[in-house]
Motif scaffolding. Sequence first.
Motif, PDB file in Angstrom:
ATOM      1  N   GLY A   1     -48.728  78.626  56.722  1.00 50.06           N
ATOM      2  CA  GLY A   1     -48.240  79.043  58.028  1.00 50.06           C
ATOM      3  C   GLY A   1     -47.857  80.503  58.075  1.00 50.06           C
ATOM      4  O   GLY A   1     -48.184  81.222  59.039  1.00 50.06           O
ATOM      5  N   ILE A   2     -47.173  80.977  57.038  1.00 51.74           N
ATOM      6  CA  ILE A   2     -46.727  82.375  57.009  1.00 51.74           C
ATOM      7  C   ILE A   2     -47.915  83.320  56.956  1.00 51.74           C
ATOM      8  O   ILE A   2     -47.956  84.338  57.667  1.00 51.74           O
ATOM      9  N   TRP A   3     -48.909  83.009  56.119  1.00 50.32           N
ATOM     10  CA  TRP A   3     -50.084  83.881  56.041  1.00 50.32           C
ATOM     11  C   TRP A   3     -50.832  83.942  57.366  1.00 50.32           C
ATOM     12  O   TRP A   3     -51.260  85.017  57.799  1.00 50.32           O
ATOM     13  N   ALA A   4     -50.982  82.805  58.013  1.00 49.35           N
ATOM     14  CA  ALA A   4     -51.691  82.780  59.292  1.00 49.35           C
ATOM     15  C   ALA A   4     -50.952  83.591  60.343  1.00 49.35           C
ATOM     16  O   ALA A   4     -51.554  84.391  61.084  1.00 49.35           O
TER      17      ALA A   4
ATOM     18  N   GLN B   1     -54.450  69.356  44.528  1.00 47.62           N
ATOM     19  CA  GLN B   1     -54.360  68.834  43.168  1.00 47.62           C
ATOM     20  C   GLN B   1     -53.698  67.463  43.148  1.00 47.62           C
ATOM     21  O   GLN B   1     -52.620  67.288  43.699  1.00 47.62           O
ATOM     22  N   PRO B   2     -54.318  66.479  42.490  1.00 45.82           N
ATOM     23  CA  PRO B   2     -53.701  65.156  42.420  1.00 45.82           C
ATOM     24  C   PRO B   2     -52.418  65.176  41.583  1.00 45.82           C
ATOM     25  O   PRO B   2     -52.355  65.842  40.553  1.00 45.82           O
ATOM     26  N   GLY B   3     -51.407  64.473  42.048  1.00 48.93           N
ATOM     27  CA  GLY B   3     -50.160  64.384  41.303  1.00 48.93           C
ATOM     28  C   GLY B   3     -49.375  65.670  41.321  1.00 48.93           C
ATOM     29  O   GLY B   3     -49.623  66.586  42.108  1.00 48.93           O
ATOM     30  N   GLY B   4     -48.406  65.786  40.466  1.00 49.85           N
ATOM     31  CA  GLY B   4     -47.549  66.968  40.393  1.00 49.85           C
ATOM     32  C   GLY B   4     -48.187  68.064  39.577  1.00 49.85           C
ATOM     33  O   GLY B   4     -48.928  67.802  38.628  1.00 49.85           O
ATOM     34  N   PRO B   5     -47.934  69.316  39.901  1.00 49.18           N
ATOM     35  CA  PRO B   5     -48.516  70.443  39.184  1.00 49.18           C
ATOM     36  C   PRO B   5     -47.875  70.613  37.809  1.00 49.18           C
ATOM     37  O   PRO B   5     -46.670  70.469  37.673  1.00 49.18           O
ATOM     38  N   PRO B   6     -48.675  70.939  36.767  1.00 43.24           N
ATOM     39  CA  PRO B   6     -48.123  71.104  35.426  1.00 43.24           C
ATOM     40  C   PRO B   6     -47.603  72.508  35.181  1.00 43.24           C
ATOM     41  O   PRO B   6     -47.665  73.007  34.060  1.00 43.24           O
ATOM     42  N   ASP B   7     -47.113  73.179  36.202  1.00 47.45           N
ATOM     43  CA  ASP B   7     -46.664  74.552  36.062  1.00 47.45           C
ATOM     44  C   ASP B   7     -45.325  74.621  35.337  1.00 47.45           C
ATOM     45  O   ASP B   7     -44.514  73.691  35.372  1.00 47.45           O
ATOM     46  N   VAL B   8     -45.101  75.770  34.700  1.00 43.71           N
ATOM     47  CA  VAL B   8     -43.794  76.015  34.098  1.00 43.71           C
ATOM     48  C   VAL B   8     -42.733  76.098  35.183  1.00 43.71           C
ATOM     49  O   VAL B   8     -41.608  75.632  35.022  1.00 43.71           O
ATOM     50  N   TYR B   9     -43.117  76.699  36.305  1.00 41.70           N
ATOM     51  CA  TYR B   9     -42.230  76.805  37.469  1.00 41.70           C
ATOM     52  C   TYR B   9     -42.888  76.044  38.629  1.00 41.70           C
ATOM     53  O   TYR B   9     -43.561  76.634  39.464  1.00 41.70           O
ATOM     54  N   PRO B  10     -42.726  74.731  38.669  1.00 46.87           N
ATOM     55  CA  PRO B  10     -43.391  73.922  39.699  1.00 46.87           C
ATOM     56  C   PRO B  10     -42.837  74.194  41.084  1.00 46.87           C
ATOM     57  O   PRO B  10     -41.717  74.702  41.232  1.00 46.87           O
ATOM     58  N   TRP B  11     -43.601  73.855  42.093  1.00 44.95           N
ATOM     59  CA  TRP B  11     -43.161  74.026  43.468  1.00 44.95           C
ATOM     60  C   TRP B  11     -43.642  72.855  44.298  1.00 44.95           C
ATOM     61  O   TRP B  11     -44.394  72.012  43.823  1.00 44.95           O
ATOM     62  N   THR B  12     -43.204  72.819  45.536  1.00 49.26           N
ATOM     63  CA  THR B  12     -43.424  71.633  46.359  1.00 49.26           C
ATOM     64  C   THR B  12     -44.616  71.809  47.298  1.00 49.26           C
ATOM     65  O   THR B  12     -45.052  72.926  47.601  1.00 49.26           O
ATOM     66  N   ALA B  13     -45.102  70.655  47.787  1.00 51.32           N
ATOM     67  CA  ALA B  13     -46.157  70.683  48.791  1.00 51.32           C
ATOM     68  C   ALA B  13     -45.658  71.324  50.078  1.00 51.32           C
ATOM     69  O   ALA B  13     -46.406  72.035  50.763  1.00 51.32           O
ATOM     70  N   THR B  14     -44.400  71.109  50.411  1.00 51.54           N
ATOM     71  CA  THR B  14     -43.823  71.739  51.607  1.00 51.54           C
ATOM     72  C   THR B  14     -43.885  73.256  51.498  1.00 51.54           C
ATOM     73  O   THR B  14     -44.197  73.960  52.464  1.00 51.54           O
ATOM     74  N   GLY B  15     -43.602  73.760  50.301  1.00 53.71           N
ATOM     75  CA  GLY B  15     -43.698  75.207  50.089  1.00 53.71           C
ATOM     76  C   GLY B  15     -45.115  75.708  50.271  1.00 53.71           C
ATOM     77  O   GLY B  15     -45.336  76.790  50.836  1.00 53.71           O
ATOM     78  N   ALA B  16     -46.101  74.924  49.829  1.00 52.68           N
ATOM     79  CA  ALA B  16     -47.498  75.332  49.978  1.00 52.68           C
ATOM     80  C   ALA B  16     -47.914  75.348  51.445  1.00 52.68           C
ATOM     81  O   ALA B  16     -48.604  76.273  51.901  1.00 52.68           O
ATOM     82  N   TRP B  17     -47.501  74.322  52.219  1.00 54.84           N
ATOM     83  CA  TRP B  17     -47.796  74.329  53.658  1.00 54.84           C
ATOM     84  C   TRP B  17     -47.132  75.530  54.323  1.00 54.84           C
ATOM     85  O   TRP B  17     -47.708  76.136  55.242  1.00 54.84           O
ATOM     86  N   THR B  18     -45.933  75.884  53.877  1.00 54.12           N
ATOM     87  CA  THR B  18     -45.234  77.038  54.440  1.00 54.12           C
ATOM     88  C   THR B  18     -46.005  78.326  54.184  1.00 54.12           C
ATOM     89  O   THR B  18     -46.086  79.208  55.050  1.00 54.12           O
TER      90      THR B  18
END
Length: 277
Positions: free
Chosen positions: A258-261, A238-255
């Motif tokens: 890795g954890i799922w794999a 997604q371009p830019g920052g997520p419009p979530d009520v509880y936003p999270w980081t790209a680092t968290g998404a990469w994590t």
Amino acid sequence: MTTFTVFMAAESRARFRDLVAAEWIKLWSLRSTAWVLLLSALSVLAFNVGTAYDSYRYWTERDGDDRAAFIHDGIPLLEAFTSNGALVYMLTVGALGALPVVGEYGTGLIRTTFTAVPDRRSVMAAKVTVIAAVTTAFGAVVSAASFALTQAILSGRDVGIGISHPGALRAVVASALLAPVCALTGMALGALVRHGATTVAAVFAVLVLFPAVLTDDRRWTAVLSHALPLNAWDRLAQPGGPPDVYPWTATGAWTVYGIWALIAAAIAVTAVQRRDQ
């Protein structure tokens, strides 16, 4: 003693390479492997390229504000790999990941395999290695092709972007690596379920249905939603920052990737230790 240890280590490495070679041959000996990859690639590209072509075709009907919003909102990057394309992509590679396991259990060949190689974990580790390699390469090709084709189409209206555009490389890599994550998840489910149709249903439920029922308006559901591969991909693509009520980081998404794999690979390797069917 040292010489003996080195000799045994060398023998162990050679044997695992032989297992990987055997799994590679078995995977490509199935006609369904090539067909699944081909149809998956064509389906994903059809969704993405079709969306980009629609934008190209109806561009003259947009007013100035609409055109500016198209660029400002990062739509060219979103059309490089659409959500519909991602869903098809996840389901097909998830099914492909399960195929080496459920296929052998369905035919009974798994008993012959484990009789020939009593070290079941090594057999499954070889399957994991082959599927991870094949789907990573597949994901890289499809992701790169989708980005190149969609941006070539949009460039006809001077709104295409290059790989150096902010967020573009991350989106392409995230889309490529989504393939092995989903394939390993499919393999883990196949090792647990061991039935073709049921495994495909489980892949659909885990990768697609479960994320759809979670919302981001409450913290606990947002945390669960963020911990799923589909939403991790969406955060990275997604371009830019997520419009979530509880936003999270790209680092968290990469994590999450890795954890799922890692967990999926561990389940696939260990689930067959004491079961034959």
